[in-house]
Design a protein around this motif. Structure first.
Motif, PDB file in Angstrom:
ATOM      1  N   ALA A 213       0.880  -1.166   0.000  1.00 56.03           N
ATOM      2  CA  ALA A 213       0.000   0.000   0.000  1.00 56.03           C
ATOM      3  C   ALA A 213       0.917   1.215   0.000  1.00 56.03           C
ATOM      4  O   ALA A 213       1.775   1.335   0.868  1.00 56.03           O
TER       5      ALA A 213
ATOM      6  N   SER B 123      -6.589   9.709   8.314  1.00 57.73           N
ATOM      7  CA  SER B 123      -6.079   8.453   8.858  1.00 57.73           C
ATOM      8  C   SER B 123      -5.725   7.519   7.711  1.00 57.73           C
ATOM      9  O   SER B 123      -6.593   7.099   6.946  1.00 57.73           O
ATOM     10  N   LEU B 124      -4.442   7.204   7.591  1.00 58.63           N
ATOM     11  CA  LEU B 124      -3.996   6.335   6.497  1.00 58.63           C
ATOM     12  C   LEU B 124      -4.552   4.925   6.662  1.00 58.63           C
ATOM     13  O   LEU B 124      -4.929   4.283   5.684  1.00 58.63           O
ATOM     14  N   SER B 125      -4.590   4.476   7.894  1.00 56.07           N
ATOM     15  CA  SER B 125      -5.091   3.111   8.106  1.00 56.07           C
ATOM     16  C   SER B 125      -6.585   3.014   7.800  1.00 56.07           C
ATOM     17  O   SER B 125      -7.061   1.955   7.376  1.00 56.07           O
ATOM     18  N   ALA B 126      -7.316   4.125   7.975  1.00 56.38           N
ATOM     19  CA  ALA B 126      -8.744   4.109   7.631  1.00 56.38           C
ATOM     20  C   ALA B 126      -8.910   3.999   6.113  1.00 56.38           C
ATOM     21  O   ALA B 126      -9.754   3.232   5.625  1.00 56.38           O
TER      22      ALA B 126
ATOM     23  N   LEU C  28       0.859   5.297   0.032  1.00 57.22           N
ATOM     24  CA  LEU C  28      -0.013   6.455   0.220  1.00 57.22           C
ATOM     25  C   LEU C  28       0.819   7.728   0.238  1.00 57.22           C
ATOM     26  O   LEU C  28       1.817   7.802   0.970  1.00 57.22           O
TER      27      LEU C  28
ATOM     28  N   ASP D  59      -6.730   2.674   4.120  1.00 63.72           N
ATOM     29  CA  ASP D  59      -6.275   1.315   3.805  1.00 63.72           C
ATOM     30  C   ASP D  59      -7.404   0.300   4.013  1.00 63.72           C
ATOM     31  O   ASP D  59      -7.636  -0.564   3.180  1.00 63.72           O
ATOM     32  N   GLU D  60      -8.098   0.453   5.130  1.00 61.61           N
ATOM     33  CA  GLU D  60      -9.185  -0.501   5.425  1.00 61.61           C
ATOM     34  C   GLU D  60     -10.314  -0.377   4.402  1.00 61.61           C
ATOM     35  O   GLU D  60     -10.862  -1.384   3.950  1.00 61.61           O
TER      36      GLU D  60
END
Lengths: 199, 190
Positions: A61, A72-75, A63, A77-78
């Protein structure tokens, strides 16, 4: 001989004037949540057809965000993984965390641009080094989402699709998943490759 | 002789025929030819790949090296999450980034913080309350930037890595006071 030529020209005209029935249609997308004026750019490896059976797993991934972004990068990603998982499953592939047949990666540029060379370099030694030798100089613009499909065993990049659109920055949080799903769906509509069936 | 002349005539006729059919196809919008041209154009840039596209907005073009600058691209932070590693780069040398990272680990209330650095690389390890290992590896890129890799647990955790990353960014951007106390109230490490 003259008759032969005449017949051939007439046949050519008969086929081509109404438009070739088996011709690929221009790429396009339906309406997309929170996205306007989408453009697509799809590359397909000609010697291997991207699979629609077997297993898939996650690659990288990548970004790119503005330094001051509160995103939020993880948001992100999800959301994207959720959308990709749904679409590849719909195409007949099965998700596998260990040793999948294909690796699915994505890159998002909310700031800056992403070059094809940068995408290829991200794989490290996971893809065929021949890809690094391609002189593409291709730059994907800011606001782009790029999806990659790589055959894990042959180390070949099989398919790369990119979509760019104008983002509705005022989109409520609860509709962002829908936006990701729409963008991924619009791209994967042309997986394994664009053909006459898509409009 | 007559046979050769006849052959030459047939070739000329064939060339005319092909040109005629191609022209008719293009004028009538035959998309097989059109797509073929796109594919050929694609092959020029990407050996072995067919290219399909709509609009020109996705890419700034093939063969426009340095267009990122030309199009006014804004500064960006790049993050790569791959195989459980959260990779990014920070502004500052290894010592600056290592010190900021140590303060970030303390702010995250991690335990068993330990590590070392030199001018070329550095490492920090710590544990969460649930004994999950947090590992940070640093590598100098140049005098002003350092590559960092954060890994949480055995398989990696993007959300937790991002939390650590944000804390490191805060520590790096926090103005330092002469007594070594950062604006976040933490005592600066040597």
């Amino acid at each position: 001989m003259k008759h032969f030529l005449l017949v051939t020209v007439l046949l050519g005209l008969a086929v081509c004037l109404p438009g070739c029935p088996a011709a690929p249609q221009p790429l396009g997308t339906g309406p997309l949540t929170g996205l306007e004026h989408p453009s697509l750019h799809i590359m397909v490896l000609e010697k291997d057809t991207p699979p629609v059976a077997g297993s898939f797993g996650w690659g990288y991934a990548l970004l790119k965000v503005p330094p001051s972004a509160q995103t939020s990068l993880s948001a992100i990603d999800e959301r994207l993984h959720s959308a990709m998982r749904a679409e590849f499953t719909r195409k007949g592939l099965v998700f596998s965390e260990s040793e999948p047949d294909i690796l699915v990666s994505y890159a998002v540029a909310a700031a800056g641009e992403i070059s094809a060379e940068e995408l290829n370099r991200t794989y490290g030694d996971l893809i065929d080094p021949a890809l690094f030798e391609m002189k593409t100089d291709l730059q994907y613009k800011r606001g782009v989402l790029v999806l990659d499909v790589v055959d894990r065993r042959s180390e070949h990049l099989l398919w790369r699709g990119a979509i760019m659109a104008e983002l509705d920055t005022g989109l409520p949080e609860e509709r962002k998943q829908q936006r990701c799903s729409d963008a991924v769906q619009a791209l994967l509509r042309y997986y394994p490759r664009p053909d006459a069936r898509v409009k | 002789m007559a046979r050769q002349q006849r052959r030459g005539g047939v070739r000329r006729q064939a060339a005319k025929l092909i040109a005629c059919v191609t022209l008719v196809c293009l004028l009538s919008g035959c998309q097989i030819i059109g797509a073929g041209l796109v594919a050929v154009a694609g092959v020029v840039g990407f050996a072995g790949y067919a290219v399909y596209k709509t609009g020109e907005a996705v890419v700034t073009g093939v063969g426009k090296a340095g267009s990122a600058v030309a199009t006014g691209a804004t500064a960006a932070v790049s993050v790569i999450f791959f195989n459980g590693d959260f990779k990014t780069r920070y502004q500052g040398d290894v010592q600056t980034v290592w010190s900021a990272s140590r303060r970030a680990f303390e702010r995250a209330l991690l335990s068993e913080i330990s590590g070392s650095f030199d001018a070329l690389s550095g490492e920090l390890t710590a544990r969460t309350r649930e004994a999950t290992e947090v590992r940070l590896r640093l590598k100098t890129l140049d005098a002003q930037s350092t590559e960092a890799s954060i890994r949480v647990g055995v398989t990696g955790d993007m959300r937790m890595s991002e939390t650590i990353h944000n804390l490191i960014l805060q520590e790096l951007s926090a103005p330092r006071q002469p007594n070594g106390i950062t604006s976040s109230g933490q005592k600066a490490m040597p």
